[in-house]
Design an enzyme around this catalytic site. Structure first.
Site, PDB file in Angstrom:
ATOM      1  N   TYR A   6      -2.669  -0.909  10.477  1.00  0.00           N
ATOM      2  CA  TYR A   6      -2.676  -1.223   9.042  1.00  0.00           C
ATOM      3  C   TYR A   6      -1.383  -0.742   8.379  1.00  0.00           C
ATOM      4  O   TYR A   6      -0.711  -1.496   7.666  1.00  0.00           O
ATOM      5  CB  TYR A   6      -3.885  -0.561   8.381  1.00  0.00           C
ATOM      6  CG  TYR A   6      -3.965  -0.756   6.884  1.00  0.00           C
ATOM      7  CD1 TYR A   6      -4.473  -1.920   6.334  1.00  0.00           C
ATOM      8  CD2 TYR A   6      -3.525   0.242   6.016  1.00  0.00           C
ATOM      9  CE1 TYR A   6      -4.548  -2.096   4.960  1.00  0.00           C
ATOM     10  CE2 TYR A   6      -3.584   0.085   4.645  1.00  0.00           C
ATOM     11  CZ  TYR A   6      -4.102  -1.092   4.123  1.00  0.00           C
ATOM     12  OH  TYR A   6      -4.169  -1.258   2.762  1.00  0.00           O
TER      13      TYR A   6
ATOM     14  N   SER B  93       0.852  -1.195   0.000  1.00  0.00           N
ATOM     15  CA  SER B  93       0.000   0.000   0.000  1.00  0.00           C
ATOM     16  C   SER B  93       0.880   1.234   0.000  1.00  0.00           C
ATOM     17  O   SER B  93       2.026   1.211   0.465  1.00  0.00           O
ATOM     18  CB  SER B  93      -0.887   0.008   1.250  1.00  0.00           C
ATOM     19  OG  SER B  93      -1.542   1.251   1.410  1.00  0.00           O
TER      20      SER B  93
END
Length: 687
Positions: free
Chosen positions: A577, A564
């Site tokens: 995350y 990401s």
């Protein structure tokens, strides 16, 4: 003369009856193998130029399958012109030239290309003809005393035709034998199969089935109980669970052996017929003789590689012995080629085995794709059945290696191979994708399947994984497996399922994930552990299990992490995350450095804000992030796009495109790279 309407109806009826008969015969593997054999019908149609009736032959075209044959798979030819070719036939030394002449006999445009067996169907003087490859019929055809057995079984109703390579001369041979034996309903073709005929479509079908069933009954009544000899101590089947475990342990090694010349996809079966064959002492002798029917050995090669160790041999010794046997196999195949090749023979296509037999475990078969690999295995089972039948009443005696070579390296076969379309970018590759039942993972699976890869969709829910796989095609294209990536045993089971389904693995995508959008103070220890278990630990477990198979294969490969932009960009309320994404990003670098010596490339992709189709966003993450940014959830994708340099929303397909490029041939020298797929987030630029 019939009216146009009457004649058209007769033509349609002839074709419909031929298709129905073909489908019935081809749907039963006792009658013929996949894509094997051909059928025909003779009838009349109007010549659109003269308006006069002409006699036609409709015959299954080259490469078609009887069980699924449709009218477009037929070739339609003028019978008078086909039969007139006898007057210009230059003799058996030049009979390959006759195939090109079939094009001048076609009736109209469209339809399939005429096969080499067209002459057989045209020259036999009966309206309906079937040429089939039944196991029982080939057993008689490959028996040492096949001609005598044919007389004993059928009397004068079925006639023996000595082996001849398919072509115009074989058609003349059968025509002459039919004329000399007007009471015959068909023939046994030495080393090959059967041909039957009839005055009606139903009669031809009935005659074909009678020849086959009569051979089956004869073998059942007169065959010996142990045609494969005495049981071999230690070569019997392992218990099922142990057998499958050993097969999974061997699969990658075996695929590497079968793929030295070019990458192959594999198929595994532990069918009883294979295990029984390998459990008896005649199997080394019979396997060395090779297959006989041309349809068989064109897919299985002339003979298999057979492991000569008992079923419970140590794994390390089995692997070592397979490699030794592989070298001997390649030398033997090269000697076979050199012994029979002529100056105008095509170049040797490869010396690796297409069939690998492991006593107590089963059979691995290989081909350019899964269907080809599976069919090769089915054909070798046909060959085992043929050997059983022939050995039960006589001695199995296939055609000579010289004749096999004339088929395998036939100029017509070579021309057919040269006409094959160029393979797609990922043809012959096997991909395992985690979290692939939806969102980014599903888009990646869809793209890789479109690129020609075999795909394994791993997901927490088996039904969803299987449904997503079914959308991509048959199990020759994709399968779905259940996998919780936080559990090592489930990860290993997914890798085992992959190598058993497709022979090995080439491309692994770590995509499984979840996200909890919470601030530091709101993030619990359980939240932190869950986030890291799924993505950091899960990616590690998947990469570790897959790396073992990749290294065992010795074929290189790819591992891709769907990380990401959060791996490098610090955003609010996202500590668990983003931290685990940073962990994944560094795993890419670490594994690229470690696995490069094995030819395994490891790369990452950093998407941003893939909202549409995302399971993560649909599961509450979208609402949380929308609240953080002060926008409506349905406007989140637009919000993410608005903060990028390109102003474009990132879709799952954009990530899938990046995976395709990273793992394709154009970036073969790239590893350790992170590719942003974020439409340009300046704060996430890599530096």
């Amino acid at each position: 003369m019939h009216s146009t309407e009457t004649n058209s109806k007769a033509t349609n009826d002839d074709v419909a009856a031929l298709i129905a008969r073909s489908n019935r015969l081809g749907s039963d593997p006792k009658n013929t193998n996949y894509a094997g054999g051909n059928t025909s019908a003779k009838g009349t149609d109007l010549d659109p130029v003269t308006g006069e009736e002409v006699e036609l032959l409709w015959v299954k075209g080259s490469g078609g399958d009887l069980g699924t044959l449709q009218p477009k798979g037929l070739a339609a030819l003028r019978l008078d012109r086909l039969r007139a070719l006898e007057g210009v036939y230059p003799g058996v030394e030049h009979e390959d030239e006759m195939v090109a002449a079939f094009d001048y006999c076609l009736h109209g445009k469209g339809g399939a290309a005429p096969s080499i067996d067209t002459a057989m169907h045209a020259l036999v003087e009966q309206p309906h003809v079937d040429h089939l490859h039944p196991d029982a019929g080939i057993a008689i055809a490959t028996a040492a005393d096949g001609e005598e057995l044919t007389r004993r079984i059928y009397g004068e109703q079925v006639v023996w035709v000595p082996w001849r390579r398919p072509g115009f001369q074989l058609g003349l041979d059968i025509r002459d034998i039919q004329r000399a034996n007007p009471g015959a309903i068909g023939c046994v073709l030495g080393g090959h199969g059967i041909t039957a005929w009839g005055s009606t479509s139903d009669e031809a079908e009935a005659n074909s089935l009678w020849i086959i069933r009569t051979a089956e009954a004869f073998l059942a009544e007169h065959g010996s109980a142990e045609p494969f000899g005495a049981p071999l101590e230690g070569f019997g089947p392992l218990p099922e669970a142990e057998r499958r475990e050993r097969a999974a342990q061997l699969a990658a090694h075996v695929r590497g052996i079968a793929s030295l010349d070019r990458p192959m996809v594999g198929h595994f079966t532990d069918a009883d017929v294979v295990l029984d064959f390998l459990a008896h002492d005649a199997h080394p002798r019979l396997a060395a003789l090779g297959t006989s029917c041309p349809d068989h050995f064109l897919r299985t090669k002339v003979k298999p590689l057979v492991l000569d160790l008992p079923a419970d041999a140590p794994l390390e010794r089995a692997v070592e012995r397979l490699r030794e046997l592989h070298q001997a196999y390649r030398a033997d195949y090269a000697a076979y080629y050199d012994a029979h090749a002529t100056d105008d023979s095509p170049a040797m296509r490869g010396a690796d085995p297409a069939i690998v037999l492991v006593p107590g475990v089963g059979m691995f078969s290989f081909g350019k794709d899964k269907q080809t690999a599976r069919v090769a295995g089915e054909f070798y089972i046909n060959a085992i059945n043929v050997m059983r039948g022939a050995e039960s009443v006589s001695t199995y005696t296939p055609i000579s290696d010289a004749e096999k070579f004339r088929i395998e390296y036939w100029s017509l076969e070579e021309a057919k191979l040269q006409r094959m379309p160029k393979p797609r970018s990922h043809a012959g590759r096997v991909a395992l994708i985690t979290g692939a039942a939806s969102g980014i993972g599903k888009a990646i699976a869809t793209r890789l399947a479109a690129d020609g890869a075999c795909v394994v969709i791993a997901d927490l829910e088996l039904e969803k994984a299987q449904a997503a796989a079914a959308e991509l095609g048959s199990t020759d294209v994709a399968i779905g497996v259940q996998c919780d990536v936080t559990k090592a045993e489930q990860v290993q089971a997914a890798v085992d399922a992959t190598v058993l389904a497709f022979g090995g693995v080439d491309l692994v995508v770590n995509n499984a994930g979840l996200s909890l959008s919470r601030s530091l103070l709101e993030t619990s220890e359980a939240d932190w552990d869950l986030q890291h278990d799924v993505m950091a630990k899960g990616s590690f477990l998947v990469s570790r299990a897959a790396a073992r198979a990749l290294i065992d294969q010795g074929m290189g490969g790819d591992i891709v992490y769907i990380s990401s932009k959060n791996a490098v960009f610090a955003g609010p309320n996202n500590i668990a995350y983003s931290a685990t994404k940073a962990d994944q990003a560094h795993q890419v670098r670490l594994l690229a450095a470690e696995l490069g010596q094995h030819g395994v490339r490891v790369n990452g992709i950093n998407p941003d804000g893939v909202v549409r189709g995302s399971g993560i966003f649909a599961g509450g993450w979208g609402a949380s992030r929308a609240e953080v940014y002060g926008v409506k959830e349905e406007e989140l994708g637009k919000y993410y796009a608005g903060r990028t340099l390109l102003g474009l929303e990132v879709l799952p397909e954009n990530v899938a495109n990046a995976v395709s490029v990273l793992t394709g041939p154009d970036l073969s020298h790239t590893t350790g790279l992170h590719v942003p797929v974020d439409s340009g987030v300046a704060a996430a630029f890599l530096r």
